[in-house]
Design a protein around this motif. Structure first.
Motif, PDB file in Angstrom:
ATOM      1  N   ALA A  59      40.705  30.373  38.638  1.00 13.81           N
ATOM      2  CA  ALA A  59      39.534  30.122  39.480  1.00 13.81           C
ATOM      3  C   ALA A  59      39.961  29.701  40.883  1.00 13.81           C
ATOM      4  O   ALA A  59      39.362  30.114  41.885  1.00 13.81           O
ATOM      5  N   PHE A  60      41.027  28.888  40.946  1.00 14.21           N
ATOM      6  CA  PHE A  60      41.544  28.478  42.247  1.00 14.21           C
ATOM      7  C   PHE A  60      42.049  29.687  43.035  1.00 14.21           C
ATOM      8  O   PHE A  60      41.725  29.878  44.208  1.00 14.21           O
ATOM      9  N   ALA A  61      42.858  30.528  42.363  1.00 17.58           N
ATOM     10  CA  ALA A  61      43.408  31.715  43.028  1.00 17.58           C
ATOM     11  C   ALA A  61      42.299  32.674  43.436  1.00 17.58           C
ATOM     12  O   ALA A  61      42.314  33.239  44.538  1.00 17.58           O
ATOM     13  N   MET A  62      41.323  32.857  42.548  1.00 18.98           N
ATOM     14  CA  MET A  62      40.216  33.775  42.813  1.00 18.98           C
ATOM     15  C   MET A  62      39.417  33.339  44.033  1.00 18.98           C
ATOM     16  O   MET A  62      39.022  34.168  44.871  1.00 18.98           O
ATOM     17  N   SER A  63      39.168  32.052  44.152  1.00 16.20           N
ATOM     18  CA  SER A  63      38.385  31.544  45.291  1.00 16.20           C
ATOM     19  C   SER A  63      39.233  31.431  46.546  1.00 16.20           C
ATOM     20  O   SER A  63      38.831  31.862  47.638  1.00 16.20           O
ATOM     21  N   PHE A  64      40.448  30.889  46.427  1.00 18.18           N
ATOM     22  CA  PHE A  64      41.300  30.644  47.588  1.00 18.18           C
ATOM     23  C   PHE A  64      41.729  31.941  48.268  1.00 18.18           C
ATOM     24  O   PHE A  64      41.599  32.092  49.492  1.00 18.18           O
ATOM     25  N   VAL A  65      42.249  32.890  47.470  1.00 14.41           N
ATOM     26  CA  VAL A  65      42.725  34.151  48.049  1.00 14.41           C
ATOM     27  C   VAL A  65      41.561  34.924  48.659  1.00 14.41           C
ATOM     28  O   VAL A  65      41.679  35.486  49.758  1.00 14.41           O
ATOM     29  N   GLY A  66      40.435  34.940  47.968  1.00 12.63           N
ATOM     30  CA  GLY A  66      39.266  35.645  48.501  1.00 12.63           C
ATOM     31  C   GLY A  66      38.798  35.074  49.821  1.00 12.63           C
ATOM     32  O   GLY A  66      38.418  35.810  50.738  1.00 12.63           O
ATOM     33  N   GLN A  67      38.826  33.762  49.926  1.00 11.49           N
ATOM     34  CA  GLN A  67      38.419  33.111  51.175  1.00 11.49           C
ATOM     35  C   GLN A  67      39.353  33.470  52.319  1.00 11.49           C
ATOM     36  O   GLN A  67      38.931  33.555  53.474  1.00 11.49           O
ATOM     37  N   ARG A  68      40.625  33.690  52.020  1.00 10.79           N
ATOM     38  CA  ARG A  68      41.589  34.071  53.061  1.00 10.79           C
ATOM     39  C   ARG A  68      41.273  35.453  53.635  1.00 10.79           C
ATOM     40  O   ARG A  68      41.707  35.790  54.730  1.00 10.79           O
ATOM     41  N   PHE A  69      40.529  36.248  52.885  1.00 10.12           N
ATOM     42  CA  PHE A  69      40.181  37.593  53.346  1.00 10.12           C
ATOM     43  C   PHE A  69      38.703  37.701  53.733  1.00 10.12           C
ATOM     44  O   PHE A  69      38.113  38.784  53.686  1.00 10.12           O
ATOM     45  N   GLY A  70      38.123  36.566  54.099  1.00  9.61           N
ATOM     46  CA  GLY A  70      36.766  36.576  54.609  1.00  9.61           C
ATOM     47  C   GLY A  70      35.673  36.328  53.595  1.00  9.61           C
ATOM     48  O   GLY A  70      34.492  36.398  53.929  1.00  9.61           O
ATOM     49  N   GLY A  71      36.053  36.059  52.344  1.00 10.56           N
ATOM     50  CA  GLY A  71      35.045  35.792  51.323  1.00 10.56           C
ATOM     51  C   GLY A  71      34.481  34.387  51.427  1.00 10.56           C
ATOM     52  O   GLY A  71      35.022  33.532  52.136  1.00 10.56           O
ATOM     53  N   ASN A  72      33.379  34.149  50.721  1.00 11.43           N
ATOM     54  CA  ASN A  72      32.740  32.834  50.776  1.00 11.43           C
ATOM     55  C   ASN A  72      32.510  32.233  49.388  1.00 11.43           C
ATOM     56  O   ASN A  72      31.656  31.373  49.211  1.00 11.43           O
ATOM     57  N   LEU A  90      32.569  32.219  36.358  1.00  9.00           N
ATOM     58  CA  LEU A  90      32.723  33.658  36.141  1.00  9.00           C
ATOM     59  C   LEU A  90      33.908  33.958  35.238  1.00  9.00           C
ATOM     60  O   LEU A  90      33.824  34.816  34.343  1.00  9.00           O
ATOM     61  N   LEU A  91      35.016  33.257  35.440  1.00 16.34           N
ATOM     62  CA  LEU A  91      36.185  33.469  34.589  1.00 16.34           C
ATOM     63  C   LEU A  91      35.928  33.002  33.157  1.00 16.34           C
ATOM     64  O   LEU A  91      36.442  33.591  32.203  1.00 16.34           O
ATOM     65  N   THR A  92      35.139  31.951  33.016  1.00 14.05           N
ATOM     66  CA  THR A  92      34.778  31.480  31.671  1.00 14.05           C
ATOM     67  C   THR A  92      33.972  32.548  30.941  1.00 14.05           C
ATOM     68  O   THR A  92      34.180  32.793  29.746  1.00 14.05           O
ATOM     69  N   TRP A  93      33.081  33.214  31.666  1.00 10.61           N
ATOM     70  CA  TRP A  93      32.289  34.287  31.052  1.00 10.61           C
ATOM     71  C   TRP A  93      33.192  35.463  30.661  1.00 10.61           C
ATOM     72  O   TRP A  93      33.035  36.041  29.585  1.00 10.61           O
ATOM     73  N   ILE A  94      34.128  35.811  31.535  1.00 14.87           N
ATOM     74  CA  ILE A  94      35.060  36.892  31.210  1.00 14.87           C
ATOM     75  C   ILE A  94      35.837  36.539  29.940  1.00 14.87           C
ATOM     76  O   ILE A  94      36.020  37.380  29.056  1.00 14.87           O
ATOM     77  N   GLU A  95      36.270  35.293  29.840  1.00 15.42           N
ATOM     78  CA  GLU A  95      36.996  34.840  28.652  1.00 15.42           C
ATOM     79  C   GLU A  95      36.111  34.951  27.411  1.00 15.42           C
ATOM     80  O   GLU A  95      36.582  35.320  26.322  1.00 15.42           O
ATOM     81  N   PHE A  96      34.821  34.655  27.556  1.00 17.92           N
ATOM     82  CA  PHE A  96      33.880  34.761  26.445  1.00 17.92           C
ATOM     83  C   PHE A  96      33.720  36.217  26.001  1.00 17.92           C
ATOM     84  O   PHE A  96      33.730  36.520  24.802  1.00 17.92           O
ATOM     85  N   VAL A  97      33.584  37.119  26.968  1.00 19.04           N
ATOM     86  CA  VAL A  97      33.453  38.543  26.649  1.00 19.04           C
ATOM     87  C   VAL A  97      34.701  39.043  25.940  1.00 19.04           C
ATOM     88  O   VAL A  97      34.625  39.775  24.940  1.00 19.04           O
ATOM     89  N   LEU A  98      35.875  38.641  26.437  1.00 18.91           N
ATOM     90  CA  LEU A  98      37.127  39.052  25.807  1.00 18.91           C
ATOM     91  C   LEU A  98      37.254  38.476  24.402  1.00 18.91           C
ATOM     92  O   LEU A  98      37.826  39.110  23.513  1.00 18.91           O
TER      93      LEU A  98
END
Length: 197
Positions: free
Chosen positions: A84-97, A106-114
């Motif tokens: 979650a840290f990598a997903m948010s931090f890296v995305g923010q470096r490329f203009g994400g919010n 979101l990652l918890t949901w992905i883990e649930f689906v898997l």
């Protein structure tokens, strides 16, 4: 909005972006997000232990000592938090919010689906052992697909190819960092003779 888990699971395959938006739109508290993560990793750890035992029983292969479920819980929780840290931090470096708390949800949901997919895999392992291997490949593909789609929603990105490339680079970079940390702390030993690799 009352979540319909069955309907959300179906949409995770057909329209994952809408599921991501709905999850973020729940505006869950920090405690609720944390408890959801704990619940999912505990269930996944139990299922993983069961899968190891079923595999050993069916194939008659000695898998050695089964990893304690509490250890699996700790590792998976750490991976989700780091992810979650990598997903948010890296995305923010490329203009994400996107925010860390939303990324964790979101990652918890992905883990649930898997985890649901792993339940199907355990059943396949009993009746169709060969197809269980194919299921493993499909689950990895599904994880990557959901990661890309959810990351786009989290940060408001529009280009799936660029987002997918970013996800791959982040994954490879994280794996490299993890390897360096594990070796430097002595948790993993490098062979003295390179030829032994």
């Amino acid at each position: 909005m009352q979540p319909d888990l069955k309907e959300w699971l179906i949409r995770s395959f057909t329209d994952p972006k809408s599921v991501a938006r709905d999850l973020i739109g729940l505006n869950l508290s920090g405690n609720a997000r944390f408890m959801a993560m704990v619940l999912v990793v505990v269930m996944t750890a139990i299922l993983g232990t069961l899968a190891q035992l079923v595999f050993s029983f069916i194939t008659k292969v000695d898998i050695g000592t089964v990893t304690p479920p509490l250890t699996v819980v700790g590792l998976q929780a750490a991976l989700l938090v780091y992810g979650a840290f990598a997903m948010s931090f890296v995305g923010q470096r490329f203009g994400g919010n996107g925010k860390f708390s939303d990324a964790l949800l979101l990652l918890t949901w992905i883990e649930f689906v898997l985890m649901i997919g792993q339940m199907i895999q355990v059943v396949l392992m009993v009746f169709f052992p060969i197809s269980a291997t194919l299921m493993s490949v499909l689950l990895v593909a599904l994880m990557f697909y959901l990661l890309v789609q959810f990351t786009m929603v989290l940060h408001g990105f529009e280009n799936p190819l660029a987002t997918g490339f970013g996800v791959i680079l982040t994954f490879l970079g994280s794996a490299m960092i993890a390897g360096i940390v594990l070796v430097s702390t002595g948790l993993v030993q490098m062979p003295a003779d390179p030829a032994s690799l």
